[in-house]
Scaffold this motif. Structure first.
Motif, mmCIF file in Angstrom:
data_model
loop_
_atom_site.group_PDB
_atom_site.id
_atom_site.type_symbol
_atom_site.label_atom_id
_atom_site.label_comp_id
_atom_site.label_asym_id
_atom_site.label_seq_id
_atom_site.Cartn_x
_atom_site.Cartn_y
_atom_site.Cartn_z
ATOM 1 N N GLN A 53 4.476 -60.012 44.241
ATOM 2 C CA GLN A 53 4.621 -61.195 43.382
ATOM 3 C C GLN A 53 5.901 -61.385 42.768
ATOM 4 O O GLN A 53 6.020 -61.000 41.664
ATOM 5 C CB GLN A 53 2.841 -61.329 43.132
ATOM 6 N N LEU A 54 6.098 -63.247 42.574
ATOM 7 C CA LEU A 54 7.190 -63.025 42.234
ATOM 8 C C LEU A 54 6.861 -64.392 41.557
ATOM 9 O O LEU A 54 6.781 -66.111 41.769
ATOM 10 C CB LEU A 54 8.621 -63.267 43.012
ATOM 11 N N ILE A 55 7.011 -63.827 39.297
ATOM 12 C CA ILE A 55 6.466 -65.654 39.398
ATOM 13 C C ILE A 55 7.699 -66.577 38.876
ATOM 14 O O ILE A 55 8.684 -65.500 38.215
ATOM 15 C CB ILE A 55 5.684 -65.652 37.707
ATOM 16 N N LEU A 56 8.165 -67.401 38.542
ATOM 17 C CA LEU A 56 9.614 -68.198 38.596
ATOM 18 C C LEU A 56 8.977 -68.617 37.335
ATOM 19 O O LEU A 56 8.468 -70.000 36.959
ATOM 20 C CB LEU A 56 10.188 -68.800 39.625
ATOM 21 N N VAL A 57 10.254 -69.020 36.307
ATOM 22 C CA VAL A 57 9.756 -69.321 35.149
ATOM 23 C C VAL A 57 11.406 -70.251 34.702
ATOM 24 O O VAL A 57 12.423 -70.486 34.969
ATOM 25 C CB VAL A 57 9.468 -68.360 34.015
ATOM 26 N N PRO A 58 11.100 -70.925 34.025
ATOM 27 C CA PRO A 58 12.827 -72.203 33.785
ATOM 28 C C PRO A 58 13.742 -71.406 32.618
ATOM 29 O O PRO A 58 14.427 -71.604 32.976
ATOM 30 C CB PRO A 58 11.902 -73.183 33.263
ATOM 31 N N LYS A 59 13.129 -70.465 31.739
ATOM 32 C CA LYS A 59 13.681 -70.343 30.679
ATOM 33 C C LYS A 59 13.138 -68.997 30.100
ATOM 34 O O LYS A 59 11.595 -68.589 30.367
ATOM 35 C CB LYS A 59 13.997 -70.560 29.596
ATOM 36 N N ASN A 60 13.828 -67.603 30.174
ATOM 37 C CA ASN A 60 13.741 -66.678 29.589
ATOM 38 C C ASN A 60 12.216 -66.669 28.648
ATOM 39 O O ASN A 60 11.411 -65.752 28.947
ATOM 40 C CB ASN A 60 14.579 -65.967 28.435
ATOM 41 N N ASN A 90 9.970 -57.154 35.410
ATOM 42 C CA ASN A 90 9.842 -58.237 34.390
ATOM 43 C C ASN A 90 11.303 -58.675 33.729
ATOM 44 O O ASN A 90 12.678 -57.957 33.447
ATOM 45 C CB ASN A 90 9.912 -57.989 32.609
ATOM 46 N N PHE A 91 11.653 -59.848 34.604
ATOM 47 C CA PHE A 91 13.748 -59.682 34.556
ATOM 48 C C PHE A 91 14.480 -61.052 33.403
ATOM 49 O O PHE A 91 15.430 -60.839 33.576
ATOM 50 C CB PHE A 91 14.247 -60.327 36.396
ATOM 51 N N CYS A 92 13.301 -61.533 33.202
ATOM 52 C CA CYS A 92 13.369 -62.405 31.657
ATOM 53 C C CYS A 92 14.271 -61.269 30.645
ATOM 54 O O CYS A 92 14.266 -62.010 30.162
ATOM 55 C CB CYS A 92 12.337 -62.680 31.503
ATOM 56 N N SER A 93 13.920 -59.745 30.470
ATOM 57 C CA SER A 93 13.723 -59.469 29.577
ATOM 58 C C SER A 93 15.535 -58.491 29.950
ATOM 59 O O SER A 93 16.057 -58.361 28.596
ATOM 60 C CB SER A 93 12.789 -58.199 29.283
ATOM 61 N N THR A 94 15.781 -58.917 30.822
ATOM 62 C CA THR A 94 17.423 -58.944 30.150
ATOM 63 C C THR A 94 18.132 -59.558 30.101
ATOM 64 O O THR A 94 18.296 -60.569 30.324
ATOM 65 C CB THR A 94 17.167 -57.479 32.451
ATOM 66 N N SER A 95 19.185 -58.800 29.487
ATOM 67 C CA SER A 95 20.371 -59.920 28.502
ATOM 68 C C SER A 95 20.805 -60.672 29.502
ATOM 69 O O SER A 95 21.957 -61.813 29.238
ATOM 70 C CB SER A 95 20.457 -59.791 26.905
ATOM 71 N N LYS A 96 21.935 -59.492 30.702
ATOM 72 C CA LYS A 96 22.727 -59.817 31.292
ATOM 73 C C LYS A 96 22.359 -60.695 32.042
ATOM 74 O O LYS A 96 21.711 -60.359 32.871
ATOM 75 C CB LYS A 96 23.761 -58.857 31.627
ATOM 76 N N ASN A 97 22.694 -62.114 32.948
ATOM 77 C CA ASN A 97 22.598 -62.167 34.262
ATOM 78 C C ASN A 97 23.301 -61.546 34.581
ATOM 79 O O ASN A 97 22.194 -62.081 36.045
ATOM 80 C CB ASN A 97 23.434 -63.700 34.781
ATOM 81 N N ASP A 98 24.259 -60.784 35.908
ATOM 82 C CA ASP A 98 24.775 -60.061 36.679
ATOM 83 C C ASP A 98 23.644 -59.112 36.381
ATOM 84 O O ASP A 98 23.194 -58.250 38.052
ATOM 85 C CB ASP A 98 25.782 -59.403 36.685
#
Length: 157
Positions: A53-60, A90-98
């Motif tokens: 399951q991947l939930i996609l949000v517009p902003k972190n 949780n890919f929103c908690s990491t600050s670096k985009n790469d």
């Protein structure tokens, strides 16, 4: 742990309609419980199919409605045992985009059986991270990434 003791009537009805739907869209006012509905639908899908399951949000900063450090516990309609939504990706908690992009790509390409065994089927990322991860995939990787995954888009404008 965040525990949800009361689910609204409209959420129960939407959950029943959306649980078996291939495509499902909910529209309701801000603060009405759409995020919780997405979480319940995602957890029901994990329990029903075992898919990622991947939930996609517009902003972190919006990811907090879909996430708790331990889990979100609730009782799905018709069930006697509580469900526990636990996000290990949780890919929103990491600050670096790469870093986010690399980790999200790895999640999408990891075999669902491995993630299921590790209890890592639930993930949250931004729309931007998904676009970046997709752009870094070769065509055969894109096909593999779409296997056994449900995308849940929050605020899909």
């Amino acid at each position: 742990m965040r525990r949800i003791d009361k689910i609204k009537d409209w959420q129960i009805e939407a959950l029943q309609l959306g649980r078996s739907a291939q495509y499902f869209m909910s529209q309701a006012p801000g603060g009405s419980g759409k995020s919780l509905l997405q979480v319940m639908l995602a957890q029901a899908d994990i329990e029903d199919t075992g898919n990622k399951q991947l939930i996609l949000v517009p902003k972190n900063h919006i990811h907090h409605g879909f996430f708790d450090d331990e889990c979100i516990e609730f009782l799905l309609p018709g069930e006697t045992k509580p469900s526990r939504w636990s996000v290990r990706n949780n890919f929103c908690s990491t600050s670096k985009n790469d870093v986010k992009t690399k980790r999200l790509k790895e999640f999408l390409l990891t075999d669902v059986r491995e993630l299921r065994q590790e209890g890592r089927l639930a993930a949250i990322a931004t729309h931007k991270a998904m676009v970046a991860a997709w752009a870094k995939m070769r065509p055969e990787e894109r096909k593999r990434a779409l296997r056994h995954v449900s995308f849940r888009v929050d605020e899909g404008h």
